[in-house]
Design a protein around this motif. Sequence first.
Motif, PDB file in Angstrom:
ATOM      1  N   ALA A   1      -0.374  -0.850  -4.733  1.00 52.79           N
ATOM      2  CA  ALA A   1       0.607  -0.835  -5.819  1.00 52.79           C
ATOM      3  C   ALA A   1       1.183  -2.233  -5.962  1.00 52.79           C
ATOM      4  O   ALA A   1       1.222  -3.012  -5.009  1.00 52.79           O
ATOM      5  CB  ALA A   1       1.717   0.170  -5.523  1.00 52.79           C
TER       6      ALA A   1
ATOM      7  N   LYS B   1      -3.287   3.595  -1.505  1.00 55.86           N
ATOM      8  CA  LYS B   1      -3.630   2.889  -2.749  1.00 55.86           C
ATOM      9  C   LYS B   1      -2.793   1.615  -2.819  1.00 55.86           C
ATOM     10  O   LYS B   1      -1.719   1.539  -2.236  1.00 55.86           O
ATOM     11  CB  LYS B   1      -3.325   3.766  -3.964  1.00 55.86           C
ATOM     12  CG  LYS B   1      -4.213   4.994  -4.046  1.00 55.86           C
ATOM     13  CD  LYS B   1      -4.082   5.675  -5.397  1.00 55.86           C
ATOM     14  CE  LYS B   1      -2.844   6.549  -5.462  1.00 55.86           C
ATOM     15  NZ  LYS B   1      -2.855   7.414  -6.665  1.00 55.86           N
TER      16      LYS B   1
ATOM     17  N   PHE C   1       0.121   1.200 -10.027  1.00 56.96           N
ATOM     18  CA  PHE C   1      -1.007   1.246  -9.093  1.00 56.96           C
ATOM     19  C   PHE C   1      -2.145   0.395  -9.640  1.00 56.96           C
ATOM     20  O   PHE C   1      -2.431   0.424 -10.832  1.00 56.96           O
ATOM     21  CB  PHE C   1      -1.483   2.688  -8.881  1.00 56.96           C
ATOM     22  CG  PHE C   1      -0.570   3.472  -7.993  1.00 56.96           C
ATOM     23  CD1 PHE C   1      -0.578   3.278  -6.615  1.00 56.96           C
ATOM     24  CD2 PHE C   1       0.322   4.381  -8.532  1.00 56.96           C
ATOM     25  CE1 PHE C   1       0.285   3.990  -5.787  1.00 56.96           C
ATOM     26  CE2 PHE C   1       1.195   5.095  -7.716  1.00 56.96           C
ATOM     27  CZ  PHE C   1       1.169   4.898  -6.335  1.00 56.96           C
TER      28      PHE C   1
ATOM     29  N   THR D   1       0.851  -1.185   0.000  1.00 55.94           N
ATOM     30  CA  THR D   1       0.000   0.000   0.000  1.00 55.94           C
ATOM     31  C   THR D   1       0.888   1.236   0.000  1.00 55.94           C
ATOM     32  O   THR D   1       1.879   1.306   0.715  1.00 55.94           O
ATOM     33  CB  THR D   1      -0.960   0.014   1.209  1.00 55.94           C
ATOM     34  OG1 THR D   1      -0.223  -0.325   2.377  1.00 55.94           O
ATOM     35  CG2 THR D   1      -2.068  -0.994   1.038  1.00 55.94           C
TER      36      THR D   1
ATOM     37  N   GLN E   1      -9.882   1.647  -4.701  1.00 51.58           N
ATOM     38  CA  GLN E   1      -9.820   2.741  -3.728  1.00 51.58           C
ATOM     39  C   GLN E   1     -10.762   2.436  -2.568  1.00 51.58           C
ATOM     40  O   GLN E   1     -11.937   2.158  -2.774  1.00 51.58           O
ATOM     41  CB  GLN E   1     -10.234   4.046  -4.411  1.00 51.58           C
ATOM     42  CG  GLN E   1     -10.041   5.285  -3.546  1.00 51.58           C
ATOM     43  CD  GLN E   1      -8.592   5.746  -3.500  1.00 51.58           C
ATOM     44  OE1 GLN E   1      -7.893   5.671  -4.490  1.00 51.58           O
ATOM     45  NE2 GLN E   1      -8.146   6.179  -2.346  1.00 51.58           N
TER      46      GLN E   1
END
Length: 107
Positions: A22, A20, A42, A16, A52
């Motif tokens: 990744a 977000k 991402f 994270t 999200q």
Amino acid sequence: SGSGKGKAGLGMTFKTVSGKFAIKRVVEGGPAANGQVLPGDFLVAIGGVPTQGMSKTELARAVLGEAGSTVEVQLQSNGGPVRSVIITRAAAAPGRDSGGYFSSDNE
């Protein structure tokens, strides 16, 4: 059926970053090792669902599925356009790094 054998993943690990998800690592020889998924990308959405606000558990649920099933992931490199990649889920080979199928550690 019901043995839990149906859980296959995408061959990538997550971290994270600023709330977000990744891509941390793409497992060599795994489903995502097709040159289209890059560490640092991402994860914008999986299976059409935005990541999200997802918890790690919800992400794991979205990532895992039946071996041989496909899922569309939407990825974005630093500020670039969002791109869609279709990945076919595969079970981890015996003795291989199954963390590639889902892990999210915050180093």
